[in-house]
Design an enzyme around this catalytic site. Structure first.
Site, PDB file in Angstrom:
ATOM      1  N   SER A 236      37.778  20.931  34.596  1.00 10.89           N
ATOM      2  CA  SER A 236      36.911  22.019  35.038  1.00 10.89           C
ATOM      3  C   SER A 236      37.445  22.603  36.335  1.00 10.89           C
ATOM      4  O   SER A 236      38.406  22.102  36.925  1.00 10.89           O
ATOM      5  CB  SER A 236      35.477  21.511  35.245  1.00 10.89           C
ATOM      6  OG  SER A 236      35.463  20.379  36.097  1.00 10.89           O
ATOM      7  N   SER A 274      35.840  22.353  29.453  1.00 15.79           N
ATOM      8  CA  SER A 274      36.156  22.736  30.825  1.00 15.79           C
ATOM      9  C   SER A 274      35.018  23.570  31.400  1.00 15.79           C
ATOM     10  O   SER A 274      34.749  24.675  30.941  1.00 15.79           O
ATOM     11  CB  SER A 274      37.462  23.538  30.850  1.00 15.79           C
ATOM     12  OG  SER A 274      37.827  23.871  32.167  1.00 15.79           O
ATOM     13  N   ASP A 276      33.891  25.961  33.922  1.00 18.91           N
ATOM     14  CA  ASP A 276      34.564  26.916  34.813  1.00 18.91           C
ATOM     15  C   ASP A 276      33.526  27.861  35.390  1.00 18.91           C
ATOM     16  O   ASP A 276      33.066  28.790  34.711  1.00 18.91           O
ATOM     17  CB  ASP A 276      35.631  27.685  34.036  1.00 18.91           C
ATOM     18  CG  ASP A 276      36.580  26.755  33.280  1.00 18.91           C
ATOM     19  OD1 ASP A 276      36.998  25.743  33.880  1.00 18.91           O
ATOM     20  OD2 ASP A 276      36.872  27.017  32.107  1.00 18.91           O
TER      21      ASP A 276
END
Length: 360
Positions: A236, A274, A276
């Site tokens: 991340s 991930s 983000d």
């Protein structure tokens, strides 16, 4: 060899000039503080984690809020406080970053700090919205040990200062990995003229995404090295944007979206797991907690010309360079269960791989 920033290696990102420190603290009033936990604990478990605090200004953020927004590139994350941020468009606390399982402890520490600073919170003026972001440092850190405590968040806020920002394996970046190498904290800034005015964009990241095969080398192409790469979680990134340009919360949301392009230039494609997340704020205006009049006049940048696009481009450059600084400044780190994450060898940044006469 001492670790250096990517610009010190002779690699420049983009066309805009940087601020004095090439950091988010180039925006006047913005401060950054870290609490770093790096030691061997019980049963030889390695603690490699910490907390990073970003303060939009040095005054009372609860009493004098700043306009802000957030943008979710991919929502596999545990950030708190962004729902109210999107609803009201203001930030009224320091922004704290840490590891995934330490969000509750960091939130408590930040609340305790704000309660100490503001006696009316929870009494005569309601509660406070604390913003905490996270990345999963469980590859190197004994994340199950919950080693980050509320006092570490409190300390990171107290340690916050302007000027040069520590990067690499510090604060929330202590146990992070990025693009197959050691990641962590990175920052960068861009400055440009807008008529008779000059405005700055600053970015700070906690980089913890991607595999070595994803890395896009600044010289061009992708890295291809012999041997199988260890499979890693998707990881991340937390991206914090600051500016002194007079932007409202909607415009800051547009700015936050552009961080996506700086992230993608380094090799990210926002994988399934991930998280983000981007948080953006402007220091141009203060929003009083208790206005003394029914209306508050503000002025904002126009959007029918090239100025807003210029800010977008500056944002992309600052985010890309901040990510590279997070990698270039990080040192080889021994983690939990005997794992080691190597610092990136600088020479590979200049050596794109060719296969069959084609640049890959």
């Amino acid at each position: 060899m001492n670790r250096v920033r990517i610009r010190d290696l002779g690699i420049s990102i983009g066309r805009y000039k940087t601020g004095q420190y090439n950091a988010i603290t180039d925006i006047s009033g913005v401060m950054v503080g870290h609490t770093t936990l790096s030691y061997k604990g019980a049963e030889n478990r390695m603690i490699q984690t910490g907390v990073t605090a970003i303060l939009p200004h040095s005054g009372s953020l609860f009493q004098e809020k700043v306009m802000g927004s957030s943008y979710v590139i991919n929502g596999f994350g545990k950030t708190v406080g962004t729902i109210q941020l999107q609803e009201l468009g203001v930030i009224e606390s320091p922004i704290l970053l840490t590891n995934t399982l330490s969000v509750p402890a960091v939130m408590e520490g930040t609340i305790r700090y704000l309660l100490d600073q503001n006696s009316q919170i929870g009494d005569t003026s309601g509660t406070v919205n604390v913003i905490v972001g996270e990345c999963n440092d469980g590859y190197l850190n004994d994340i199950r040990g919950l080693h980050v405590r509320p006092e570490h968040a409190y300390q990171a806020i107290q340690f916050a200062k302007s000027g040069k920002v520590e990067e690499g394996c510090v604060g929330a970046g202590t146990g992070m990995s990025c693009l197959g190498f050691k990641g962590g904290i990175g920052t960068s800034s861009r400055v440009a003229s807008f008529g008779e005015q000059s405005y700055t964009i600053g970015a700070l990241v906690v980089s913890n995404f991607g595999e070595e095969k994803d890395l896009r080398i600044p010289a061009g192409g992708r890295l291809h090295r012999a041997g199988e790469e260890e499979e890693m979680p998707d990881g991340s990134i937390m991206i914090i944007l600051a500016t002194d340009a007079p932007l409202n919360e909607r415009q800051l949301g547009r700015l936050a979206k552009r961080a996506t392009f700086g992230l993608s230039r380094t090799g990210s494609y926002a994988a399934h797991g991930s998280g983000d997340i981007v948080i953006a704020f402007s220091t141009a205006h203060r929003v009083p907690h208790e206005p003394d009049q029914g209306t508050i006049p503000y002025s904002f940048m126009r959007e029918d010309g090239k100025w807003i696009s210029q800010l977008f481009e500056m944002t992309v450059e600052a985010v890309e360079e901040a990510i590279w600084n997070s990698i270039c400044m990080a040192t080889t780190t021994e983690g939990n269960k005997g794992r080691v994450r190597e610092a990136i060898p600088y020479h590979i940044l200049f050596e794109p791989t060719c296969k069959g006469g084609m640049l890959t």
